[in-house]
Motif scaffolding. Structure first.
Motif, PDB file in Angstrom:
ATOM      1  N   TYR A  77       0.828  -1.205   0.000  1.00 48.02           N
ATOM      2  CA  TYR A  77       0.000   0.000   0.000  1.00 48.02           C
ATOM      3  C   TYR A  77       0.864   1.257   0.000  1.00 48.02           C
ATOM      4  O   TYR A  77       0.558   2.225  -0.699  1.00 48.02           O
ATOM      5  CB  TYR A  77      -0.928  -0.002   1.217  1.00 48.02           C
ATOM      6  CG  TYR A  77      -1.862   1.175   1.232  1.00 48.02           C
ATOM      7  CD1 TYR A  77      -2.958   1.213   0.386  1.00 48.02           C
ATOM      8  CD2 TYR A  77      -1.636   2.258   2.067  1.00 48.02           C
ATOM      9  CE1 TYR A  77      -3.811   2.298   0.379  1.00 48.02           C
ATOM     10  CE2 TYR A  77      -2.488   3.347   2.072  1.00 48.02           C
ATOM     11  CZ  TYR A  77      -3.572   3.361   1.224  1.00 48.02           C
ATOM     12  OH  TYR A  77      -4.405   4.431   1.215  1.00 48.02           O
ATOM     13  N   LYS A  78       1.945   1.238   0.788  1.00 48.43           N
ATOM     14  CA  LYS A  78       2.832   2.397   0.853  1.00 48.43           C
ATOM     15  C   LYS A  78       3.479   2.721  -0.480  1.00 48.43           C
ATOM     16  O   LYS A  78       3.600   3.878  -0.874  1.00 48.43           O
ATOM     17  CB  LYS A  78       3.942   2.132   1.878  1.00 48.43           C
ATOM     18  CG  LYS A  78       3.820   2.943   3.131  1.00 48.43           C
ATOM     19  CD  LYS A  78       4.999   2.671   4.016  1.00 48.43           C
ATOM     20  CE  LYS A  78       4.477   2.390   5.397  1.00 48.43           C
ATOM     21  NZ  LYS A  78       5.525   2.079   6.345  1.00 48.43           N
ATOM     22  N   GLY A  80       2.308   1.529  -3.423  1.00 52.77           N
ATOM     23  CA  GLY A  80       1.311   1.547  -4.488  1.00 52.77           C
ATOM     24  C   GLY A  80       1.539   0.437  -5.498  1.00 52.77           C
ATOM     25  O   GLY A  80       1.306   0.614  -6.685  1.00 52.77           O
ATOM     26  N   LEU A  90      -0.798   2.358  -8.236  1.00 56.15           N
ATOM     27  CA  LEU A  90      -1.204   3.716  -7.904  1.00 56.15           C
ATOM     28  C   LEU A  90      -0.014   4.655  -7.909  1.00 56.15           C
ATOM     29  O   LEU A  90       1.118   4.246  -7.643  1.00 56.15           O
ATOM     30  CB  LEU A  90      -1.824   3.759  -6.501  1.00 56.15           C
ATOM     31  CG  LEU A  90      -3.123   3.013  -6.269  1.00 56.15           C
ATOM     32  CD1 LEU A  90      -3.441   3.012  -4.791  1.00 56.15           C
ATOM     33  CD2 LEU A  90      -4.252   3.664  -7.028  1.00 56.15           C
ATOM     34  N   ASP A  91      -0.292   5.910  -8.195  1.00 59.24           N
ATOM     35  CA  ASP A  91       0.739   6.936  -8.058  1.00 59.24           C
ATOM     36  C   ASP A  91       0.596   7.527  -6.663  1.00 59.24           C
ATOM     37  O   ASP A  91      -0.370   8.244  -6.385  1.00 59.24           O
ATOM     38  CB  ASP A  91       0.563   8.013  -9.125  1.00 59.24           C
ATOM     39  CG  ASP A  91       1.658   9.059  -9.053  1.00 59.24           C
ATOM     40  OD1 ASP A  91       2.755   8.722  -8.563  1.00 59.24           O
ATOM     41  OD2 ASP A  91       1.418  10.193  -9.494  1.00 59.24           O
ATOM     42  N   VAL A  92       1.538   7.215  -5.769  1.00 54.93           N
ATOM     43  CA  VAL A  92       1.436   7.643  -4.377  1.00 54.93           C
ATOM     44  C   VAL A  92       2.335   8.846  -4.083  1.00 54.93           C
ATOM     45  O   VAL A  92       2.609   9.147  -2.928  1.00 54.93           O
ATOM     46  CB  VAL A  92       1.786   6.475  -3.419  1.00 54.93           C
ATOM     47  CG1 VAL A  92       0.731   5.396  -3.500  1.00 54.93           C
ATOM     48  CG2 VAL A  92       3.152   5.905  -3.712  1.00 54.93           C
ATOM     49  N   LYS A  93       2.746   9.551  -5.119  1.00 53.27           N
ATOM     50  CA  LYS A  93       3.638  10.688  -4.932  1.00 53.27           C
ATOM     51  C   LYS A  93       2.961  11.808  -4.131  1.00 53.27           C
ATOM     52  O   LYS A  93       3.571  12.437  -3.280  1.00 53.27           O
ATOM     53  CB  LYS A  93       4.079  11.228  -6.292  1.00 53.27           C
ATOM     54  CG  LYS A  93       5.282  12.135  -6.213  1.00 53.27           C
ATOM     55  CD  LYS A  93       5.668  12.774  -7.532  1.00 53.27           C
ATOM     56  CE  LYS A  93       5.401  11.952  -8.748  1.00 53.27           C
ATOM     57  NZ  LYS A  93       5.793  12.598  -9.989  1.00 53.27           N
ATOM     58  N   SER A  94       1.674  12.046  -4.388  1.00 51.45           N
ATOM     59  CA  SER A  94       0.959  13.122  -3.706  1.00 51.45           C
ATOM     60  C   SER A  94       0.298  12.682  -2.406  1.00 51.45           C
ATOM     61  O   SER A  94      -0.334  13.486  -1.736  1.00 51.45           O
ATOM     62  CB  SER A  94      -0.077  13.718  -4.639  1.00 51.45           C
ATOM     63  OG  SER A  94      -1.005  12.726  -5.012  1.00 51.45           O
ATOM     64  N   TYR A  95       0.423  11.412  -2.029  1.00 48.54           N
ATOM     65  CA  TYR A  95      -0.148  10.927  -0.773  1.00 48.54           C
ATOM     66  C   TYR A  95       0.687  11.406   0.394  1.00 48.54           C
ATOM     67  O   TYR A  95       1.913  11.506   0.298  1.00 48.54           O
ATOM     68  CB  TYR A  95      -0.197   9.395  -0.748  1.00 48.54           C
ATOM     69  CG  TYR A  95      -1.263   8.772  -1.609  1.00 48.54           C
ATOM     70  CD1 TYR A  95      -1.952   9.483  -2.567  1.00 48.54           C
ATOM     71  CD2 TYR A  95      -1.569   7.444  -1.467  1.00 48.54           C
ATOM     72  CE1 TYR A  95      -2.909   8.907  -3.346  1.00 48.54           C
ATOM     73  CE2 TYR A  95      -2.524   6.836  -2.254  1.00 48.54           C
ATOM     74  CZ  TYR A  95      -3.192   7.584  -3.192  1.00 48.54           C
ATOM     75  OH  TYR A  95      -4.158   6.982  -3.970  1.00 48.54           O
ATOM     76  N   ARG A  96       0.047  11.684   1.519  1.00 49.34           N
ATOM     77  CA  ARG A  96       0.774  12.076   2.736  1.00 49.34           C
ATOM     78  C   ARG A  96       0.774  10.895   3.692  1.00 49.34           C
ATOM     79  O   ARG A  96      -0.124  10.757   4.510  1.00 49.34           O
ATOM     80  CB  ARG A  96       0.121  13.291   3.371  1.00 49.34           C
ATOM     81  CG  ARG A  96       0.198  14.515   2.473  1.00 49.34           C
ATOM     82  CD  ARG A  96      -0.246  15.714   3.216  1.00 49.34           C
ATOM     83  NE  ARG A  96       0.568  15.888   4.408  1.00 49.34           N
ATOM     84  CZ  ARG A  96       0.975  17.039   4.878  1.00 49.34           C
ATOM     85  NH1 ARG A  96       0.660  18.135   4.265  1.00 49.34           N
ATOM     86  NH2 ARG A  96       1.700  17.097   5.976  1.00 49.34           N
ATOM     87  N   GLN A  97       1.758  10.031   3.551  1.00 49.15           N
ATOM     88  CA  GLN A  97       1.864   8.839   4.381  1.00 49.15           C
ATOM     89  C   GLN A  97       3.008   8.991   5.354  1.00 49.15           C
ATOM     90  O   GLN A  97       4.037   9.571   5.032  1.00 49.15           O
ATOM     91  CB  GLN A  97       2.089   7.592   3.519  1.00 49.15           C
ATOM     92  CG  GLN A  97       0.951   7.325   2.569  1.00 49.15           C
ATOM     93  CD  GLN A  97       1.195   6.056   1.777  1.00 49.15           C
ATOM     94  OE1 GLN A  97       2.068   5.267   2.097  1.00 49.15           O
ATOM     95  NE2 GLN A  97       0.395   5.842   0.746  1.00 49.15           N
TER      96      GLN A  97
END
Length: 100
Positions: A77-78, A80, A90-97
């Protein structure tokens, strides 16, 4: 997280069955055989979590309990990615994890 291609490899979801289909004390439907010794055959059916040889996650080295997976659910998940093949989902570049 699993991609569409790897989704076919997953086990079937448990659905409600009629009582006799899942019962162990009946003779029809693959249940107990007549004159069968339960003490000898019950150990083959039971799941043993200690005997299982679980593969580690390729990122964090945590043991994975899902057959055929190379990545744990948290790492998949982290990043993507698919937990089984590692394909980018998924593109997780804009996610705030968090990093923890």
């Amino acid at each position: 997280m699993v991609c569409e291609k790897c989704e076919k490899k997953l086990g079937k979801v448990i659905t409600p069955d009629p009582w006799k289909a899942g019962a162990r004390n009946t003779t029809e439907g693959g249940g107990r055989k007549i004159n069968e010794n339960k003490a000898l055959t019950s150990s083959k059916v039971r799941y043993n979590p200690i005997a299982g040889n679980f593969a580690p996650c390729r990122i964090c080295r945590q043991k994975i309990h899902q057959a055929g997976s190379h990545y744990c659910q948290q790492c998949a998940y982290k990043k993507g990615i698919c937990a089984m093949c590692g394909k980018k989902l998924l593109d997780v570049k804009s996610y705030r994890q968090s990093s923890a």
